[in-house]
Scaffold this motif. Structure first.
Motif, PDB file in Angstrom:
ATOM      1  N   TYR A 181       0.826  -1.211   0.000  1.00 19.02           N
ATOM      2  CA  TYR A 181       0.000   0.000   0.000  1.00 19.02           C
ATOM      3  C   TYR A 181       0.856   1.256   0.000  1.00 19.02           C
ATOM      4  N   ALA A 184       1.716   1.552  -3.765  1.00 17.97           N
ATOM      5  CA  ALA A 184       0.691   1.532  -4.822  1.00 17.97           C
ATOM      6  C   ALA A 184      -0.696   1.670  -4.219  1.00 17.97           C
ATOM      7  N   ASP A 186      -3.340   3.766  -4.690  1.00 15.58           N
ATOM      8  CA  ASP A 186      -4.508   3.970  -5.559  1.00 15.58           C
ATOM      9  C   ASP A 186      -4.901   2.696  -6.294  1.00 15.58           C
ATOM     10  N   ARG A 187      -3.914   1.958  -6.771  1.00 18.30           N
ATOM     11  CA  ARG A 187      -4.215   0.748  -7.534  1.00 18.30           C
ATOM     12  C   ARG A 187      -4.750  -0.383  -6.664  1.00 18.30           C
ATOM     13  N   LEU A 188      -4.492  -0.332  -5.373  1.00 16.88           N
ATOM     14  CA  LEU A 188      -4.900  -1.425  -4.495  1.00 16.88           C
ATOM     15  C   LEU A 188      -6.280  -1.245  -3.872  1.00 16.88           C
ATOM     16  N   ARG A 189      -6.857  -0.071  -3.977  1.00 18.34           N
ATOM     17  CA  ARG A 189      -8.116   0.195  -3.271  1.00 18.34           C
ATOM     18  C   ARG A 189      -9.234  -0.748  -3.723  1.00 18.34           C
ATOM     19  N   ARG A 190      -9.459  -0.862  -4.991  1.00 16.69           N
ATOM     20  CA  ARG A 190     -10.568  -1.695  -5.470  1.00 16.69           C
ATOM     21  C   ARG A 190     -10.342  -3.182  -5.159  1.00 16.69           C
ATOM     22  N   PRO A 191      -9.163  -3.763  -5.462  1.00 15.04           N
ATOM     23  CA  PRO A 191      -8.955  -5.174  -5.099  1.00 15.04           C
ATOM     24  C   PRO A 191      -9.069  -5.440  -3.602  1.00 15.04           C
TER      25      PRO A 191
END
Length: 226
Positions: A181, A184, A186-191
């Motif tokens: 986190y 990355a 922003d890229r990890l929020r949805r998963p």
């Protein structure tokens, strides 16, 4: 017993601590909160300290147990301890299974999760410690690993390495998301959100299966000590 054999035997035990759905859900909620960059590492420190204290204590206790009379003879003390651990693990598995939500019902989460956004670094560190050290599952896994490491007759350096491997693998499911986190977010929020929902729903089933499998493994270790 060689160091590689000991590590091979303790790795399955780390799964019951590492794959702890409620703990992973707590980490995800912290990482989705406004203060994620401070509360995530705080939780990791508390969680790691709790696991490390439990693992180290049980390795020392197991190492202090009297050795078996002969290399080929039975080790009654360790067999009894392993049978007790196996029974407790299986009882805990039954308890987890009976606590699962009814079909179609929403799982009930601890009340503190609703206030997780307001937690400070210090409180989150304490939360990580409370979710690891005093929990029956963590203590049982640490005790099981301690019986393997402490009873293997390893030199102190090798026992320390095996204990370190146990701790690192046990905290990996908290360590990896927190570190990832930081690089990355922003890229990890949805998963993370999708994974959180699945873990919340399947918490009881996942935990039951893990405890059942490890309980049977510990029962086999007890039989092997006779």
């Amino acid at each position: 017993m060689m160091l590689g054999q000991v590590i091979g035997e303790i790795l399955p035990l780390t799964l019951a601590i590492a794959i702890s759905p409620l703990t992973i859900v707590a980490v995800i909620l912290l990482l989705l909160s406004p203060n994620a960059r401070s509360t995530g590492p705080g939780f990791l420190i508390g969680w790691s300290a709790g696991v490390a204290v439990a693992a180290t204590a049980f390795v020392l206790i197991a190492g202090a147990l009297p050795p078996r009379a002969s290399a080929d003879g039975p080790d009654l003390v360790r067999a009894i301890v392993q049978f007790v651990l196996a029974a407790l693990l299986l009882l805990l598995a039954v308890k987890q299974w009976r606590s699962r939500p009814a079909p179609g019902a929403d799982p009930v989460l601890p009340k503190w999760m609703s206030a997780i956004d307001a937690l400070t670094f210090g409180r989150v560190l304490g939360l990580g410690l409370l979710l690891s050290l005093p929990r029956p599952k963590t203590l049982l896994m640490a005790a099981s690993a301690g019986m393997i490491i402490g009873g293997a007759g390893l030199p102190p350096a090798s026992a320390a390495i095996a204990t370190g491997v146990f701790i690192l693998c046990s905290i990996s499911t908290v360590l990896v998301p927190v570190v990832a986190y930081l690089f990355a977010a922003d890229r990890l929020r949805r998963p993370l959100e999708a994974f959180r929902a699945w873990l919340t729903r399947e918490n009881a089933v996942i935990t039951t299966v893990l405890l059942l499998v490890i309980g049977v493994l510990m029962l086999g270790k007890g039989l092997g000590s006779l």
